[in-house]
Motif scaffolding. Structure first.
Motif, PDB file in Angstrom:
ATOM      1  N   VAL A  17       0.846  -1.200   0.000  1.00 30.85           N
ATOM      2  CA  VAL A  17       0.000   0.000   0.000  1.00 30.85           C
ATOM      3  C   VAL A  17       0.878   1.245   0.000  1.00 30.85           C
ATOM      4  CG1 VAL A  17      -1.776   1.272   1.249  1.00 30.85           C
ATOM      5  CG2 VAL A  17      -1.871  -1.225   1.162  1.00 30.85           C
ATOM      6  N   LYS A  18       1.977   1.196   0.711  1.00 30.77           N
ATOM      7  CA  LYS A  18       2.909   2.328   0.749  1.00 30.77           C
ATOM      8  C   LYS A  18       3.468   2.628  -0.644  1.00 30.77           C
ATOM      9  CE  LYS A  18       7.530   3.478   2.362  1.00 30.77           C
ATOM     10  NZ  LYS A  18       8.706   2.957   3.035  1.00 30.77           N
ATOM     11  N   TYR A  19       3.876   1.594  -1.374  1.00 34.37           N
ATOM     12  CA  TYR A  19       4.496   1.783  -2.682  1.00 34.37           C
ATOM     13  C   TYR A  19       3.486   2.000  -3.804  1.00 34.37           C
ATOM     14  CZ  TYR A  19       9.097   0.677  -0.876  1.00 34.37           C
ATOM     15  OH  TYR A  19      10.279   0.707  -0.186  1.00 34.37           O
ATOM     16  N   ALA A  20       2.327   1.366  -3.728  1.00 32.35           N
ATOM     17  CA  ALA A  20       1.359   1.457  -4.828  1.00 32.35           C
ATOM     18  C   ALA A  20      -0.075   1.539  -4.286  1.00 32.35           C
ATOM     19  CB  ALA A  20       1.523   0.255  -5.759  1.00 32.35           C
ATOM     20  N   PRO A  21      -0.418   2.654  -3.662  1.00 32.07           N
ATOM     21  CA  PRO A  21      -1.747   2.768  -3.059  1.00 32.07           C
ATOM     22  C   PRO A  21      -2.892   2.724  -4.062  1.00 32.07           C
ATOM     23  CG  PRO A  21      -0.615   4.875  -3.010  1.00 32.07           C
ATOM     24  CD  PRO A  21       0.384   3.850  -3.471  1.00 32.07           C
ATOM     25  N   ALA A  22      -2.636   3.030  -5.317  1.00 33.30           N
ATOM     26  CA  ALA A  22      -3.684   2.935  -6.330  1.00 33.30           C
ATOM     27  C   ALA A  22      -4.001   1.481  -6.677  1.00 33.30           C
ATOM     28  CB  ALA A  22      -3.272   3.691  -7.591  1.00 33.30           C
ATOM     29  N   VAL A  23      -3.067   0.577  -6.381  1.00 31.58           N
ATOM     30  CA  VAL A  23      -3.210  -0.833  -6.754  1.00 31.58           C
ATOM     31  C   VAL A  23      -3.599  -1.711  -5.569  1.00 31.58           C
ATOM     32  CG1 VAL A  23      -2.005  -2.834  -7.739  1.00 31.58           C
ATOM     33  CG2 VAL A  23      -1.568  -0.534  -8.637  1.00 31.58           C
ATOM     34  N   PHE A  24      -3.071  -1.407  -4.392  1.00 33.83           N
ATOM     35  CA  PHE A  24      -3.269  -2.271  -3.224  1.00 33.83           C
ATOM     36  C   PHE A  24      -4.039  -1.572  -2.112  1.00 33.83           C
ATOM     37  CE2 PHE A  24       0.742  -3.591  -5.175  1.00 33.83           C
ATOM     38  CZ  PHE A  24       0.527  -4.946  -5.350  1.00 33.83           C
ATOM     39  N   GLU A  25      -4.753  -2.361  -1.348  1.00 30.67           N
ATOM     40  CA  GLU A  25      -5.359  -1.916  -0.102  1.00 30.67           C
ATOM     41  C   GLU A  25      -5.420  -3.113   0.827  1.00 30.67           C
ATOM     42  OE1 GLU A  25      -9.249  -0.454  -0.991  1.00 30.67           O
ATOM     43  OE2 GLU A  25     -10.031  -2.427  -1.492  1.00 30.67           O
ATOM     44  N   LEU A  26      -5.687  -2.861   2.103  1.00 33.44           N
ATOM     45  CA  LEU A  26      -5.871  -3.950   3.054  1.00 33.44           C
ATOM     46  C   LEU A  26      -7.361  -4.181   3.240  1.00 33.44           C
ATOM     47  CD1 LEU A  26      -3.206  -3.195   5.813  1.00 33.44           C
ATOM     48  CD2 LEU A  26      -2.985  -4.630   3.779  1.00 33.44           C
ATOM     49  N   ASP A  27      -7.740  -5.458   3.313  1.00 38.70           N
ATOM     50  CA  ASP A  27      -9.151  -5.775   3.535  1.00 38.70           C
ATOM     51  C   ASP A  27      -9.469  -5.722   5.028  1.00 38.70           C
ATOM     52  OD1 ASP A  27      -8.248  -8.208   4.628  1.00 38.70           O
ATOM     53  OD2 ASP A  27      -8.959  -9.427   2.964  1.00 38.70           O
ATOM     54  N   GLU A  28     -10.674  -6.104   5.393  1.00 34.20           N
ATOM     55  CA  GLU A  28     -11.114  -6.030   6.793  1.00 34.20           C
ATOM     56  C   GLU A  28     -10.316  -6.950   7.718  1.00 34.20           C
ATOM     57  OE1 GLU A  28     -13.434  -8.928   4.464  1.00 34.20           O
ATOM     58  OE2 GLU A  28     -13.210  -6.786   4.223  1.00 34.20           O
ATOM     59  N   ASP A  29      -9.637  -7.947   7.143  1.00 32.87           N
ATOM     60  CA  ASP A  29      -8.793  -8.851   7.928  1.00 32.87           C
ATOM     61  C   ASP A  29      -7.317  -8.445   7.882  1.00 32.87           C
ATOM     62  OD1 ASP A  29     -10.951 -10.521   8.697  1.00 32.87           O
ATOM     63  OD2 ASP A  29     -10.882 -11.502   6.731  1.00 32.87           O
ATOM     64  N   ASP A  30      -7.030  -7.291   7.311  1.00 28.34           N
ATOM     65  CA  ASP A  30      -5.673  -6.756   7.156  1.00 28.34           C
ATOM     66  C   ASP A  30      -4.797  -7.582   6.226  1.00 28.34           C
ATOM     67  OD1 ASP A  30      -6.040  -4.435   8.619  1.00 28.34           O
ATOM     68  OD2 ASP A  30      -5.473  -5.378  10.506  1.00 28.34           O
ATOM     69  N   TYR A  31      -5.398  -8.170   5.205  1.00 24.76           N
ATOM     70  CA  TYR A  31      -4.651  -8.830   4.140  1.00 24.76           C
ATOM     71  C   TYR A  31      -4.644  -7.922   2.917  1.00 24.76           C
ATOM     72  CZ  TYR A  31      -4.880 -13.249   6.699  1.00 24.76           C
ATOM     73  OH  TYR A  31      -4.749 -14.226   7.644  1.00 24.76           O
ATOM     74  N   ALA A  32      -3.554  -7.962   2.178  1.00 23.41           N
ATOM     75  CA  ALA A  32      -3.471  -7.166   0.961  1.00 23.41           C
ATOM     76  C   ALA A  32      -4.436  -7.711  -0.085  1.00 23.41           C
ATOM     77  CB  ALA A  32      -2.044  -7.206   0.415  1.00 23.41           C
ATOM     78  N   VAL A  33      -5.057  -6.790  -0.792  1.00 20.64           N
ATOM     79  CA  VAL A  33      -5.891  -7.129  -1.935  1.00 20.64           C
ATOM     80  C   VAL A  33      -5.517  -6.204  -3.083  1.00 20.64           C
ATOM     81  CG1 VAL A  33      -7.841  -8.073  -0.651  1.00 20.64           C
ATOM     82  CG2 VAL A  33      -7.781  -5.665  -1.148  1.00 20.64           C
ATOM     83  N   VAL A  34      -5.690  -6.704  -4.292  1.00 20.57           N
ATOM     84  CA  VAL A  34      -5.383  -5.944  -5.491  1.00 20.57           C
ATOM     85  C   VAL A  34      -6.657  -5.245  -5.955  1.00 20.57           C
ATOM     86  CG1 VAL A  34      -4.530  -6.082  -7.858  1.00 20.57           C
ATOM     87  CG2 VAL A  34      -3.583  -7.594  -6.108  1.00 20.57           C
ATOM     88  N   LYS A  35      -6.592  -3.937  -6.088  1.00 20.58           N
ATOM     89  CA  LYS A  35      -7.751  -3.154  -6.504  1.00 20.58           C
ATOM     90  C   LYS A  35      -7.864  -3.062  -8.020  1.00 20.58           C
ATOM     91  CE  LYS A  35      -6.739   0.689  -4.254  1.00 20.58           C
ATOM     92  NZ  LYS A  35      -6.917   2.019  -3.624  1.00 20.58           N
ATOM     93  N   LEU A  36      -6.750  -3.158  -8.734  1.00 22.08           N
ATOM     94  CA  LEU A  36      -6.736  -3.012 -10.188  1.00 22.08           C
ATOM     95  C   LEU A  36      -6.176  -4.268 -10.833  1.00 22.08           C
ATOM     96  CD1 LEU A  36      -5.285   0.612 -10.405  1.00 22.08           C
ATOM     97  CD2 LEU A  36      -7.683  -0.080 -10.545  1.00 22.08           C
TER      98      LEU A  36
END
Length: 63
Positions: free
Chosen positions: A17-36
């Motif tokens: 998320v730090k490097y590519a916030p447009a691409v990644f976010e954390l879900d409700e369980d704090d796992y990375a998910v790809v937005k794009l």
């Protein structure tokens, strides 16, 4: 380019998320998910850096 998140390895450090916030976010369980998916060309360099910097190697790419 597509990014795959290995949820068994992800610890929710949010480095991606730090490097590519447009691409990644954390879900409700704090796992990375790809937005794009696929990752747009203008975000591929940042996404590649996020993959390289992931402390648990939980991210990989398919070209």
């Amino acid at each position: 380019m597509r990014v795959i998140v290995d949820r068994d390895r992800c610890e929710g450090n949010a480095i991606c998320v730090k490097y590519a916030p447009a691409v990644f976010e954390l879900d409700e369980d704090d796992y990375a998910v790809v937005k794009l998916d696929p990752v747009p060309v203008e975000e591929q360099e940042r996404s590649a850096q996020a993959i390289a910097e992931c402390p648990r190697a939980a991210l990989s790419r398919e070209d």
